[in-house]
Design an enzyme around this catalytic site. Structure first.
Site, PDB file in Angstrom:
ATOM      1  N   ARG A  10       0.822  -1.224   0.000  1.00 58.80           N
ATOM      2  CA  ARG A  10       0.000   0.000   0.000  1.00 58.80           C
ATOM      3  C   ARG A  10       0.847   1.260   0.000  1.00 58.80           C
ATOM      4  O   ARG A  10       0.390   2.333  -0.393  1.00 58.80           O
ATOM      5  CB  ARG A  10      -0.991  -0.030   1.169  1.00 58.80           C
ATOM      6  CG  ARG A  10      -2.214  -0.856   0.821  1.00 58.80           C
ATOM      7  CD  ARG A  10      -2.982  -1.300   2.023  1.00 58.80           C
ATOM      8  NE  ARG A  10      -2.396  -2.488   2.609  1.00 58.80           N
ATOM      9  CZ  ARG A  10      -2.451  -2.803   3.877  1.00 58.80           C
ATOM     10  NH1 ARG A  10      -3.056  -2.030   4.722  1.00 58.80           N
ATOM     11  NH2 ARG A  10      -1.888  -3.909   4.314  1.00 58.80           N
ATOM     12  N   GLU A  59       4.754  -9.517  15.437  1.00 62.97           N
ATOM     13  CA  GLU A  59       4.129 -10.012  16.664  1.00 62.97           C
ATOM     14  C   GLU A  59       4.345 -11.526  16.777  1.00 62.97           C
ATOM     15  O   GLU A  59       4.694 -12.042  17.819  1.00 62.97           O
ATOM     16  CB  GLU A  59       2.636  -9.683  16.624  1.00 62.97           C
ATOM     17  CG  GLU A  59       2.065  -9.450  17.980  1.00 62.97           C
ATOM     18  CD  GLU A  59       0.615  -8.992  17.894  1.00 62.97           C
ATOM     19  OE1 GLU A  59       0.202  -8.511  16.830  1.00 62.97           O
ATOM     20  OE2 GLU A  59      -0.087  -9.155  18.900  1.00 62.97           O
TER      21      GLU A  59
HETATM   22  P1  AMP Z   1       4.336  -2.384  11.636  1.00 66.14           P
HETATM   23  O1  AMP Z   1       5.606  -2.952  11.080  1.00 66.14           O
HETATM   24  O2  AMP Z   1       3.854  -3.094  12.850  1.00 66.14           O
HETATM   25  O3  AMP Z   1       4.461  -0.871  11.858  1.00 66.14           O
HETATM   26  O4  AMP Z   1       3.190  -2.632  10.559  1.00 66.14           O
HETATM   27  C1  AMP Z   1       3.073  -1.797   9.467  1.00 66.14           C
HETATM   28  C2  AMP Z   1       2.660  -2.549   8.237  1.00 66.14           C
HETATM   29  O5  AMP Z   1       1.624  -3.493   8.512  1.00 66.14           O
HETATM   30  C3  AMP Z   1       2.125  -1.571   7.204  1.00 66.14           C
HETATM   31  O6  AMP Z   1       2.613  -1.961   5.930  1.00 66.14           O
HETATM   32  C4  AMP Z   1       0.625  -1.721   7.318  1.00 66.14           C
HETATM   33  O7  AMP Z   1       0.038  -1.665   6.038  1.00 66.14           O
HETATM   34  C5  AMP Z   1       0.373  -3.071   7.980  1.00 66.14           C
HETATM   35  N1  AMP Z   1      -0.565  -3.001   9.127  1.00 66.14           N
HETATM   36  C6  AMP Z   1      -0.256  -3.260  10.417  1.00 66.14           C
HETATM   37  N2  AMP Z   1      -1.324  -3.138  11.209  1.00 66.14           N
HETATM   38  C7  AMP Z   1      -2.359  -2.787  10.415  1.00 66.14           C
HETATM   39  C8  AMP Z   1      -3.755  -2.476  10.655  1.00 66.14           C
HETATM   40  N3  AMP Z   1      -4.301  -2.515  11.890  1.00 66.14           N
HETATM   41  N4  AMP Z   1      -4.512  -2.128   9.590  1.00 66.14           N
HETATM   42  C9  AMP Z   1      -3.967  -2.070   8.354  1.00 66.14           C
HETATM   43  N5  AMP Z   1      -2.677  -2.349   8.065  1.00 66.14           N
HETATM   44  C10 AMP Z   1      -1.868  -2.705   9.076  1.00 66.14           C
END
Ligand code: AMP
Length: 168
Positions: free
Chosen positions: A57, A94
């Site tokens: 995205r 996670e």
């Molecule tokens: P993080 O590495 O935990 O910051 O996760 C970020 C990535 O996971 C991004 O590419 C987001 O598109 C996706 N992502 C994580 N959590 C969500 C959520 N609750 N809704 C949509 N996309 C998420």
């Protein structure tokens, strides 16, 4: 104003996750324009030369932003997708780990970059993207997101200024 275009989808892609669906935002001419203009306004375009987008995205917003500002775009992809020589970085999720890759010659000769993704959650993905950009000679100046899940504290992992159009 973009808040009304984000759809909350409970338990996607798995139980316990409240997924932030950006497709209504993309579908709306007004919402799409506001999100790209918002990203353009968030970081002074004079401070960076290239936009880096994180699969998948981040490609949508990053490419539109780069085109809007007359800049180039560099993709960071999931493993095995880029055809040329790559650098990769793994990071902890996670549950388990994930890996992202970039072409080793993406930044010759080392421009200033803005890293873009749709959403900042724990910050693991963006932190890995910062490392990758630096490893191949780019200079990240900031990260910009459409949505930040502030309660997860991801911005604290990022050692460049972090911007979000909407914070939850
Ligand atoms: P993080 O590495 O935990 O910051 O996760 C970020 C990535 O996971 C991004 O590419 C987001 O598109 C996706 N992502 C994580 N959590 C969500 C959520 N609750 N809704 C949509 N996309 C998420």
């Amino acid at each position: 104003m973009i808040e009304k275009y984000i759809r909350d989808v409970p338990d996607f892609p798995k139980a316990g996750i409240l997924f932030k669906d950006i497709t209504p935002l993309l579908q709306s001419p007004e919402g799409l324009r506001a999100s790209i203009q918002g990203l353009a306004d968030a970081v002074d375009p004079g401070t960076y030369d290239l936009v880096v987008g994180i699969e998948s995205r981040g490609f949508i917003f990053g490419t539109a932003l780069a085109h809007h500002l007359g800049k180039g775009f560099v993709p960071i992809r999931k493993p095995g997708k880029l055809p040329w020589k790559t650098a990769s970085e793994s990071y902890v999720l996670e549950y388990g780990t994930d890996t992202i890759e970039i072409h080793v010659d993406a930044f010759e000769p080392g421009p200033r970059t803005l890293i873009v993704d749709d959403l900042l959650a724990t910050g693991g993905t963006a932190e890995a993207a910062l490392k990758l950009v630096r490893r191949v000679g780019g200079e990240p100046v900031a990260c910009a997101f459409v949505i930040e899940l502030g309660f997860l504290g991801g911005a604290a992992k990022l050692d460049v200024p972090t911007h979000a159009l909407m914070k939850v």
